[in-house]
Design a protein around this motif. Structure first.
Motif, PDB file in Angstrom:
ATOM      1  N   ASP A  92      -1.582   9.344  -6.337  1.00 34.33           N
ATOM      2  CA  ASP A  92      -1.289  10.591  -5.625  1.00 34.33           C
ATOM      3  C   ASP A  92      -2.483  11.164  -4.866  1.00 34.33           C
ATOM      4  O   ASP A  92      -2.406  12.299  -4.378  1.00 34.33           O
ATOM      5  CB  ASP A  92      -0.641  11.624  -6.550  1.00 34.33           C
ATOM      6  N   THR A  93      -3.551  10.379  -4.738  1.00 31.58           N
ATOM      7  CA  THR A  93      -4.689  10.755  -3.890  1.00 31.58           C
ATOM      8  C   THR A  93      -5.310   9.474  -3.341  1.00 31.58           C
ATOM      9  O   THR A  93      -5.368   8.467  -4.048  1.00 31.58           O
ATOM     10  CB  THR A  93      -5.766  11.514  -4.693  1.00 31.58           C
ATOM     11  N   VAL A  94      -5.788   9.525  -2.095  1.00 28.08           N
ATOM     12  CA  VAL A  94      -6.528   8.391  -1.553  1.00 28.08           C
ATOM     13  C   VAL A  94      -7.943   8.836  -1.202  1.00 28.08           C
ATOM     14  O   VAL A  94      -8.210  10.028  -0.994  1.00 28.08           O
ATOM     15  CB  VAL A  94      -5.834   7.744  -0.330  1.00 28.08           C
ATOM     16  N   LEU A  95      -8.841   7.866  -1.191  1.00 28.09           N
ATOM     17  CA  LEU A  95     -10.257   8.123  -0.924  1.00 28.09           C
ATOM     18  C   LEU A  95     -10.700   7.216   0.212  1.00 28.09           C
ATOM     19  O   LEU A  95     -10.510   6.005   0.157  1.00 28.09           O
ATOM     20  CB  LEU A  95     -11.070   7.825  -2.192  1.00 28.09           C
ATOM     21  N   ARG A 150       2.461   1.785  -3.260  1.00 29.99           N
ATOM     22  CA  ARG A 150       1.497   2.171  -4.296  1.00 29.99           C
ATOM     23  C   ARG A 150       1.149   3.662  -4.232  1.00 29.99           C
ATOM     24  O   ARG A 150       0.695   4.246  -5.207  1.00 29.99           O
ATOM     25  CB  ARG A 150       0.244   1.314  -4.113  1.00 29.99           C
ATOM     26  N   PHE A 203     -11.103   1.941   1.638  1.00 29.86           N
ATOM     27  CA  PHE A 203      -9.903   2.757   1.417  1.00 29.86           C
ATOM     28  C   PHE A 203      -9.455   2.518  -0.011  1.00 29.86           C
ATOM     29  O   PHE A 203      -9.120   1.393  -0.380  1.00 29.86           O
ATOM     30  CB  PHE A 203      -8.818   2.327   2.406  1.00 29.86           C
ATOM     31  N   ARG A 204      -9.480   3.568  -0.844  1.00 31.36           N
ATOM     32  CA  ARG A 204      -9.134   3.410  -2.262  1.00 31.36           C
ATOM     33  C   ARG A 204      -7.976   4.333  -2.648  1.00 31.36           C
ATOM     34  O   ARG A 204      -7.746   5.360  -2.016  1.00 31.36           O
ATOM     35  CB  ARG A 204     -10.349   3.693  -3.145  1.00 31.36           C
ATOM     36  N   ILE A 205      -7.268   3.942  -3.687  1.00 29.05           N
ATOM     37  CA  ILE A 205      -6.114   4.693  -4.184  1.00 29.05           C
ATOM     38  C   ILE A 205      -6.371   4.995  -5.653  1.00 29.05           C
ATOM     39  O   ILE A 205      -6.891   4.143  -6.383  1.00 29.05           O
ATOM     40  CB  ILE A 205      -4.820   3.859  -4.024  1.00 29.05           C
ATOM     41  N   ASP A 206      -6.012   6.199  -6.104  1.00 27.72           N
ATOM     42  CA  ASP A 206      -6.310   6.538  -7.500  1.00 27.72           C
ATOM     43  C   ASP A 206      -5.234   6.016  -8.459  1.00 27.72           C
ATOM     44  O   ASP A 206      -4.210   5.477  -8.028  1.00 27.72           O
ATOM     45  CB  ASP A 206      -6.601   8.036  -7.670  1.00 27.72           C
ATOM     46  N   CYS A 207      -5.490   6.197  -9.745  1.00 26.73           N
ATOM     47  CA  CYS A 207      -4.678   5.569 -10.799  1.00 26.73           C
ATOM     48  C   CYS A 207      -3.188   5.864 -10.664  1.00 26.73           C
ATOM     49  O   CYS A 207      -2.361   4.962 -10.817  1.00 26.73           O
ATOM     50  CB  CYS A 207      -5.180   5.977 -12.183  1.00 26.73           C
ATOM     51  N   ILE A 262      -9.344  12.227   0.562  1.00 24.10           N
ATOM     52  CA  ILE A 262     -10.727  12.694   0.494  1.00 24.10           C
ATOM     53  C   ILE A 262     -11.570  11.782   1.376  1.00 24.10           C
ATOM     54  O   ILE A 262     -11.473  10.560   1.275  1.00 24.10           O
ATOM     55  CB  ILE A 262     -11.248  12.613  -0.955  1.00 24.10           C
ATOM     56  N   VAL A 264       0.847  -1.201   0.000  1.00 23.54           N
ATOM     57  CA  VAL A 264       0.000   0.000   0.000  1.00 23.54           C
ATOM     58  C   VAL A 264       0.882   1.250   0.000  1.00 23.54           C
ATOM     59  O   VAL A 264       0.678   2.177  -0.792  1.00 23.54           O
ATOM     60  CB  VAL A 264      -0.939   0.003   1.228  1.00 23.54           C
ATOM     61  N   PRO A 270      -2.901  13.688  -0.384  1.00 23.17           N
ATOM     62  CA  PRO A 270      -4.248  14.188  -0.093  1.00 23.17           C
ATOM     63  C   PRO A 270      -5.217  13.019   0.103  1.00 23.17           C
ATOM     64  O   PRO A 270      -5.146  12.032  -0.632  1.00 23.17           O
ATOM     65  CB  PRO A 270      -4.636  14.983  -1.351  1.00 23.17           C
TER      66      PRO A 270
END
Lengths: 142, 142
Positions: free
Chosen positions: B94-97, B20, B87-91, B32, B17, B30
């Motif tokens: 450089d951003t997590v949700l 990644r 908990f998600r990570i973008d493509c 969200i 993680v 960042p």
């Protein structure tokens, strides 16, 4: 158009907006794009003052590309434009939120959203939970 | 607990993680926070590696406070905690949700969401579209 004054629509029309946003040392602010209809978070990108103004004036998602170091009109290569439905600023002004009507997909991988990898908190394993809806080669015409 | 290895739950459980995620030059990413049930975007904050690990381990929203320069366990003062649902990570990492179950309100102003100011693209006028649900003085016991 003068990007600081937004002079196309009247001198200083967006002055209060620019003053309300706390741009960082690089003159940028993070911008979250959320699908207005579904509530899905599509992507996070960055805006400078010029991108904020052009987004508000044209009602289309316009960002600052940090990798290409230039204004990035979302959809200019892929056709996957974002029509602006609402523009919000958070309490301390250091993030903006765009509610948009996303044409097609938001992610360059052809997925609807960029947030397609999910972490299992128990194991730490990462699983891809979304499949591409469009072949990226089709999107970018290569 | 070793923040890099998350040793409390096994050596290196979150190594993939952390690898990644593209932390910035300050070691931050960042994050969200979105209400899982309603889809409302609640806030945007920042995480360092330690905050990512503690969020995953404890299933609660934990951030890095840039103003206080320390780990910030959301709700530690206000009681308005966030239970982690996904908990998600973008493509590009450089951003997590975080999809969360937010207790009470997310914003220190007593509003449900921090994104309560809306810009009228026509005029540039800024309107507050949400009212506080709780007096901030009650939240922070002052």
């Amino acid at each position: 158009m003068d990007p600081r004054t937004g002079a196309a629509g009247g001198i200083g029309r967006y002055d209060a907006v620019l003053a309300r946003i706390a741009f960082n040392a690089d003159g940028l602010v993070p911008a979250i794009a959320q699908d207005e209809a579904s509530g899905q978070i599509l992507m996070m990108a960055w805006m400078n003052a010029e991108a904020v103004i052009e987004t508000l004036e044209t009602r289309r998602g316009v960002y600052w590309s940090r990798s290409r170091n230039r204004i990035w009109r979302k959809g200019e290569s892929s056709g996957q434009m974002q029509q602006l439905k609402a523009f919000r600023i958070d309490c301390d002004g250091d993030t903006v939120l765009l509610l948009v009507d996303q044409q097609g997909v938001a992610c360059h991988t052809g997925r609807r959203s960029c947030f397609y990898d999910e972490v299992n908190p128990e194991t730490g394993a990462i699983t891809t939970i979304m499949t591409p809806e469009i072949d990226p080669e089709t999107l970018y015409g290569r």
